[in-house]
Design a protein around this motif. Structure first.
Motif, PDB file in Angstrom:
ATOM      1  N   ALA A 163       0.832  -1.228   0.025  1.00 17.03           N
ATOM      2  CA  ALA A 163       0.056   0.114  -0.036  1.00 17.03           C
ATOM      3  C   ALA A 163       0.812   1.124  -0.053  1.00 17.03           C
ATOM      4  O   ALA A 163       0.603   2.373  -0.618  1.00 17.03           O
ATOM      5  N   GLY A 164       1.959   1.139   0.822  1.00 20.88           N
ATOM      6  CA  GLY A 164       3.114   2.412   0.988  1.00 20.88           C
ATOM      7  C   GLY A 164       3.446   2.530  -0.447  1.00 20.88           C
ATOM      8  O   GLY A 164       3.774   3.786  -0.743  1.00 20.88           O
ATOM      9  N   ALA A 165       3.904   1.566  -1.097  1.00 20.73           N
ATOM     10  CA  ALA A 165       4.611   1.599  -2.620  1.00 20.73           C
ATOM     11  C   ALA A 165       3.739   2.269  -3.471  1.00 20.73           C
ATOM     12  O   ALA A 165       4.123   2.938  -4.254  1.00 20.73           O
ATOM     13  N   PHE A 166       2.496   1.684  -3.276  1.00 18.04           N
ATOM     14  CA  PHE A 166       1.519   2.287  -4.444  1.00 18.04           C
ATOM     15  C   PHE A 166       1.050   3.781  -4.132  1.00 18.04           C
ATOM     16  O   PHE A 166       1.283   4.506  -4.992  1.00 18.04           O
ATOM     17  N   MET A 167       0.651   4.148  -3.092  1.00 19.87           N
ATOM     18  CA  MET A 167       0.223   5.388  -3.082  1.00 19.87           C
ATOM     19  C   MET A 167       1.505   6.339  -3.149  1.00 19.87           C
ATOM     20  O   MET A 167       1.342   7.628  -3.643  1.00 19.87           O
ATOM     21  N   SER A 168       2.693   5.898  -2.459  1.00 18.79           N
ATOM     22  CA  SER A 168       3.933   6.824  -2.800  1.00 18.79           C
ATOM     23  C   SER A 168       4.143   7.166  -4.230  1.00 18.79           C
ATOM     24  O   SER A 168       4.380   8.309  -4.827  1.00 18.79           O
ATOM     25  N   VAL A 170       2.007   6.848  -6.830  1.00 19.54           N
ATOM     26  CA  VAL A 170       0.896   7.536  -7.369  1.00 19.54           C
ATOM     27  C   VAL A 170       0.704   8.833  -7.086  1.00 19.54           C
ATOM     28  O   VAL A 170       0.869   9.776  -7.888  1.00 19.54           O
ATOM     29  N   ILE A 171       1.069   9.043  -5.793  1.00 18.83           N
ATOM     30  CA  ILE A 171       1.134  10.793  -5.509  1.00 18.83           C
ATOM     31  C   ILE A 171       2.152  11.411  -5.947  1.00 18.83           C
ATOM     32  O   ILE A 171       1.911  12.545  -6.518  1.00 18.83           O
ATOM     33  N   GLY A 181       4.769  12.256  -2.156  1.00 25.97           N
ATOM     34  CA  GLY A 181       4.608  10.770  -2.319  1.00 25.97           C
ATOM     35  C   GLY A 181       5.169  10.010  -0.896  1.00 25.97           C
ATOM     36  O   GLY A 181       4.669   9.314  -0.281  1.00 25.97           O
ATOM     37  N   LEU A 182       6.659  10.325  -0.568  1.00 26.35           N
ATOM     38  CA  LEU A 182       7.045   9.923   0.673  1.00 26.35           C
ATOM     39  C   LEU A 182       6.127  10.349   1.865  1.00 26.35           C
ATOM     40  O   LEU A 182       6.147   9.410   2.662  1.00 26.35           O
ATOM     41  N   LEU A 183       5.517  11.463   2.089  1.00 29.81           N
ATOM     42  CA  LEU A 183       4.801  11.954   3.196  1.00 29.81           C
ATOM     43  C   LEU A 183       3.350  11.032   3.181  1.00 29.81           C
ATOM     44  O   LEU A 183       2.865  10.806   4.335  1.00 29.81           O
ATOM     45  N   LEU A 325       5.919   3.531   5.194  1.00 32.28           N
ATOM     46  CA  LEU A 325       7.238   4.399   4.655  1.00 32.28           C
ATOM     47  C   LEU A 325       8.320   3.257   4.216  1.00 32.28           C
ATOM     48  O   LEU A 325       8.794   3.841   3.128  1.00 32.28           O
ATOM     49  N   GLY A 326       8.181   2.347   4.641  1.00 32.46           N
ATOM     50  CA  GLY A 326       9.175   1.074   3.854  1.00 32.46           C
ATOM     51  C   GLY A 326       8.864   0.660   2.397  1.00 32.46           C
ATOM     52  O   GLY A 326       9.426   0.824   1.820  1.00 32.46           O
TER      53      GLY A 326
END
Length: 429
Positions: A163-168, A170-171, A181-183, A325-326
């Motif tokens: 989920a973190g990989a996807f959203m970071s 995309v954003i 994206g990182l935030l 974050l990871g």
């Protein structure tokens, strides 16, 4: 190997001493294996070139050329001497950490001399790549520490990473801002963790089954969105880019160590901070004491006024944020774009690192580094060529797992209340 202790003495050994004894036996077996297979059996020899300069760091030595057969033999003997030292330390009731570290380094060098005969090994690059591949494993393991130390099994690390990989990704793509994206990545991981906390803590759903269900949910959802949005509109939705390495002045110039630790991107530096903060907080703060209390004996914790489920709920959310974050590492730290199921089981390996590290932040980091090194080593040797078939090289990270389990971990004990739902006033169920 000489018998370590009499039968009567063995029975009197404590659990940590029995683990050290098993570790010594394993090291002795591996040392003998290295001596015979790597040092004595090869009939031919070829030079191995080890390079120690990666960029513009200060140079102590640029490269070393070692005869493969002689080098493998010498390092195997050093490994066996390390085993002897560990036996002496064990008899003296001293720690065997130094001897174990010396053995591990010597065994590795013996293997490299044999496997890379006639080849060029960028040694500093090998270690830098190992740390790089360990980053998502360390974030995932830290998420596991935070969650399971408070009594909630976190099988959903894989889903939180994804989920973190996807959203970071995309954003970062939509805003053309990698920091944005990182935030957002921790919030994506925390959203999955919120589902875990609600159903596991509030409704008492089986935590193992729930974790797998959440993983499947995230895999399916991200896979669907990847197919419908990221593939047809890649330039808009899936082109976030990656963070460039940041060199720390002076520290990045230190030979070997500098390029490995101090010439990395911002996500790696955040990983350093996360590990230090979690370790100190877990063992040196009131929050850490309460976390460990509710993970070991929630009824006793409640008796002194601690809200067990509130602590657990909060910790699961923090754990999800750390894993999210990871997950940003996959897109913004390594590849620059999202691909379907790109975490590739790293969440489960992080969970294994957590167990091998005995639910300790530093132990989990050490285990994750072993996995990362084995993964990077198999890739390097597959490219350069090695006597070992490529299929076996792909098994290297999992062989490292088996070695760790059989010799250096043995039986481990999770927090006593891990995975057990708690109802206020009614105890664990």
């Amino acid at each position: 190997m000489e018998r370590l202790m009499s039968t009567t003495e063995v029975r009197a050994l404590s659990a940590p001493e029995r683990r050290r004894k098993r570790g010594i036996i394993t090291m002795g077996s591996l040392g003998g294996f290295a001596l015979i297979l790597f040092g004595l059996l090869p009939k031919t020899s070829a030079p191995v070139t080890f390079n120690f300069v990666l960029g513009n760091e200060w140079v102590l030595t640029r490269e070393r050329i070692v005869d493969s057969k002689s080098g493998a033999l010498v390092f195997a003997v050093i490994a066996l001497l390390a085993v002897l030292l560990s036996v002496l330390q064990f008899r003296a009731r001293k720690t065997i950490r130094f001897a174990s570290g010396l053995f591990g380094a010597s065994f590795l060098m013996s293997f490299l001399c044999w496997a890379a005969a006639g080849k060029f090994i960028p040694f500093t690059g090998l270690l830098q790549g190992a740390l790089f591949l360990s980053v998502p494993l360390i974030f995932g393991a830290m998420a596991g520490v935070l969650s399971e130390r408070s009594g909630v099994i976190n099988i959903a690390i894989e889903g939180q990473l994804l989920a973190g990989a996807f959203m970071s990704g995309v954003i970062a793509s939509l805003t053309q801002n990698k920091i944005a994206g990182l935030l957002v990545a921790p919030f994506a991981g925390a959203a999955i963790a919120w589902l875990l906390a609600v159903f596991a803590i509030k409704y008492g759903i089986d935590q193992v089954v729930l974790g797998f269900v959440l993983n499947v949910l995230v895999i399916g959802l991200t896979g669907f969105l990847y197919k419908k949005l990221l593939i047809p509109y890649q330039s808009t939705w899936n082109s976030g880019g990656t963070f460039a390495p940041i060199e720390i002045p002076i520290l990045a110039k230190i030979p070997v160590i500098g390029p490995i630790f101090f010439s990395q991107n911002i996500i790696v530096y955040l990983m350093y901070a996360a590990v230090i903060l979690i370790h100190i907080a877990l063992f040196k703060s009131k929050w850490g004491l309460r976390t460990r209390a509710v993970g070991e004996h929630p009824t006793a914790a409640e008796s002194v006024g601690i809200d067990v489920n509130k602590i657990r709920f909060r910790n699961v959310l923090i754990a999800g944020a750390v894993a999210g974050l990871g997950g940003a590492f996959f897109t913004l730290g390594a590849v620059g774009s999202f691909s379907k199921e790109m975490t590739a089981g790293k969440g489960f390996i992080a969970l294994a690192a957590l167990i091998f590290g005995r639910w300790s932040p530093l132990g989990a980091v050490a285990a994750a580094l072993i996995f990362g090194f084995a993964d990077n080593l198999q890739g390097l040797l597959t490219i350069t060529g090695t006597p070992i078939p490529s299929e076996f090289m792909l098994m290297a990270p999992y062989i490292a797992t088996i070695i760790a389990v059989s010799g250096f971990v043995g039986k481990v004990r999770a927090p006593a209340a891990d995975g057990i739902a708690y109802k206020r006033g009614g105890g664990s169920h």
